[in-house]
Design a protein around this motif. Structure first.
Motif, PDB file in Angstrom:
ATOM      1  N   PHE A 145      -5.170 -84.393  17.363  1.00  0.00           N
ATOM      2  CA  PHE A 145      -5.381 -83.949  15.940  1.00  0.00           C
ATOM      3  C   PHE A 145      -6.578 -84.754  15.479  1.00  0.00           C
ATOM      4  O   PHE A 145      -6.792 -85.770  15.772  1.00  0.00           O
ATOM      5  CB  PHE A 145      -4.184 -84.119  15.278  1.00  0.00           C
ATOM      6  N   LEU A 146      -7.638 -83.753  14.733  1.00  0.00           N
ATOM      7  CA  LEU A 146      -8.523 -84.382  14.228  1.00  0.00           C
ATOM      8  C   LEU A 146      -8.550 -85.149  13.085  1.00  0.00           C
ATOM      9  O   LEU A 146      -9.289 -85.989  12.654  1.00  0.00           O
ATOM     10  CB  LEU A 146      -9.639 -83.138  14.158  1.00  0.00           C
ATOM     11  N   LYS A 147      -7.744 -84.681  11.740  1.00  0.00           N
ATOM     12  CA  LYS A 147      -7.535 -85.226  10.730  1.00  0.00           C
ATOM     13  C   LYS A 147      -6.523 -86.328  10.691  1.00  0.00           C
ATOM     14  O   LYS A 147      -5.714 -86.282  11.367  1.00  0.00           O
ATOM     15  CB  LYS A 147      -6.877 -84.394   9.594  1.00  0.00           C
ATOM     16  N   MET A 148      -7.006 -87.451   9.960  1.00  0.00           N
ATOM     17  CA  MET A 148      -5.936 -88.895  10.139  1.00  0.00           C
ATOM     18  C   MET A 148      -4.814 -88.358   9.601  1.00  0.00           C
ATOM     19  O   MET A 148      -3.477 -88.902  10.025  1.00  0.00           O
ATOM     20  CB  MET A 148      -6.735 -90.030   9.457  1.00  0.00           C
ATOM     21  N   ASP A 149      -4.582 -87.375   8.491  1.00  0.00           N
ATOM     22  CA  ASP A 149      -3.284 -87.180   7.946  1.00  0.00           C
ATOM     23  C   ASP A 149      -2.378 -86.550   8.818  1.00  0.00           C
ATOM     24  O   ASP A 149      -1.010 -86.666   8.906  1.00  0.00           O
ATOM     25  CB  ASP A 149      -3.558 -86.373   6.703  1.00  0.00           C
ATOM     26  N   ASP A 150      -2.818 -85.698   9.726  1.00  0.00           N
ATOM     27  CA  ASP A 150      -1.988 -85.112  10.809  1.00  0.00           C
ATOM     28  C   ASP A 150      -1.665 -86.052  11.860  1.00  0.00           C
ATOM     29  O   ASP A 150      -0.559 -85.704  12.330  1.00  0.00           O
ATOM     30  CB  ASP A 150      -2.985 -83.813  11.390  1.00  0.00           C
ATOM     31  N   ARG A 151      -2.502 -86.951  12.234  1.00  0.00           N
ATOM     32  CA  ARG A 151      -2.293 -88.045  13.184  1.00  0.00           C
ATOM     33  C   ARG A 151      -0.950 -88.770  12.697  1.00  0.00           C
ATOM     34  O   ARG A 151      -0.253 -89.283  13.465  1.00  0.00           O
ATOM     35  CB  ARG A 151      -3.463 -88.730  13.584  1.00  0.00           C
TER      36      ARG A 151
END
Length: 281
Positions: free
Chosen positions: A40-46
């Protein structure tokens, strides 16, 4: 069997990890899971992907007492996580769990006998279209009765709330049987009394051997839990279950277990559980 019924939820909005903090958290998980998080690119998704896995390992370890190095969690081709039993023995006839995340929350629910499905929805307000234009994109997923309940709910905000509640329940059902959206949400029709005493018809047939609950998590989030029959799991998920056939008496024992409210766990608590489990190996 009540110990096998668990409901945990984490508010990830309160966790703002540094690069080092996130790397430490990632290191708590087996290496083979790392790519499913870092893709995942976005930290929230990670964060959501990471906390989802930490919840699974922490719950399995705490509830079943399985040593950390013996926990093997895999996914079906449709994406539902499951515990690979192997040589592990425990008292529950059919322990299984499900996870969900949306918005600020990540949650897990487990059952000792019945299938469990879990879904979180966040009350997102559409930005580039009206509420009716937005929900119209999903109209084929609802029965005529459900659709009428949604579009006559009141104000735009009330219509959206009604839409998300029905959607949340439908997702919980298809996730319980392991099919995901491929099943066809239009086949699953819900009835309720002020969102209590929730029942379901599948392909027009009332199924009284399922239970559903809907909770308001706050901050515009809803979570639903489905509890139902193992024999209705799709074949790929059924193969992961310890047992799928039960007598009426056995099944009712699982179906009628109390359904607890969700326990709020912190990210730090999950770290502590996993770290101690790894150190004791």
């Amino acid at each position: 069997m009540e110990k096998g019924v668990q409901r945990w939820v984490v508010d990830i909005s309160k966790w703002d990890p540094s690069t080092n903090d996130f790397s430490f958290a990632l290191s708590l998980l087996p290496q083979h899971h790392h790519s499913s998080i870092t893709r995942f690119l976005k930290m929230d998704d990670r964060k959501r992907a990471l906390i989802s896995l930490l919840l699974q390992y922490a719950l399995v370890h705490e509830v079943l007492g399985i040593p950390y190095q013996d926990i093997v969690i895999k996914r079906t081709p449709e994406g539902k996580p499951f515990l690979e039993y192997g040589r592990v023995c425990f008292d529950f006839p059919n322990f299984n769990f499900n996870v969900s995340h949306h918005g600020d929350y990540v949650a897990i629910a487990s059952e000792p006998l019945c299938l469990v499905g879990l879904d979180i929805v966040y009350h997102m307000i559409p930005e580039k279209e009206t509420v009716l234009e937005y929900i119209q994109n999903f109209s084929s997923c609802f029965s005529s009765l459900e659709w009428d309940q949604i579009i006559t709910a009141g104000s735009g905000d009330e219509v959206l709330t009604e839409f998300y509640r029905y959607w949340c329940l439908k997702e919980a059902y298809v996730k319980a049987i392991g099919s995901g959206l491929a099943y066809g949400l239009h086949k699953v029709e819900f009835y309720h009394t002020s969102w209590t005493n929730i029942s379901v018809k599948v392909d027009g047939v009332l199924n009284a051997l399922w239970r559903f609950w809907l909770f308001d998590l706050g901050k515009g989030h809803w979570v639903s839990v489905a509890r139902g029959q193992p024999r209705l799991a799709i074949e790929s998920y059924k193969r992961s279950l310890k047992q799928t056939k039960f007598s009426e008496e056995e099944y009712n024992e699982g179906l009628l277990l109390p359904n607890p409210r969700f326990v709020l766990r912190t990210v730090e608590e999950l770290f502590s559980v996993i770290h101690k489990a790894k150190c004791s190996c």
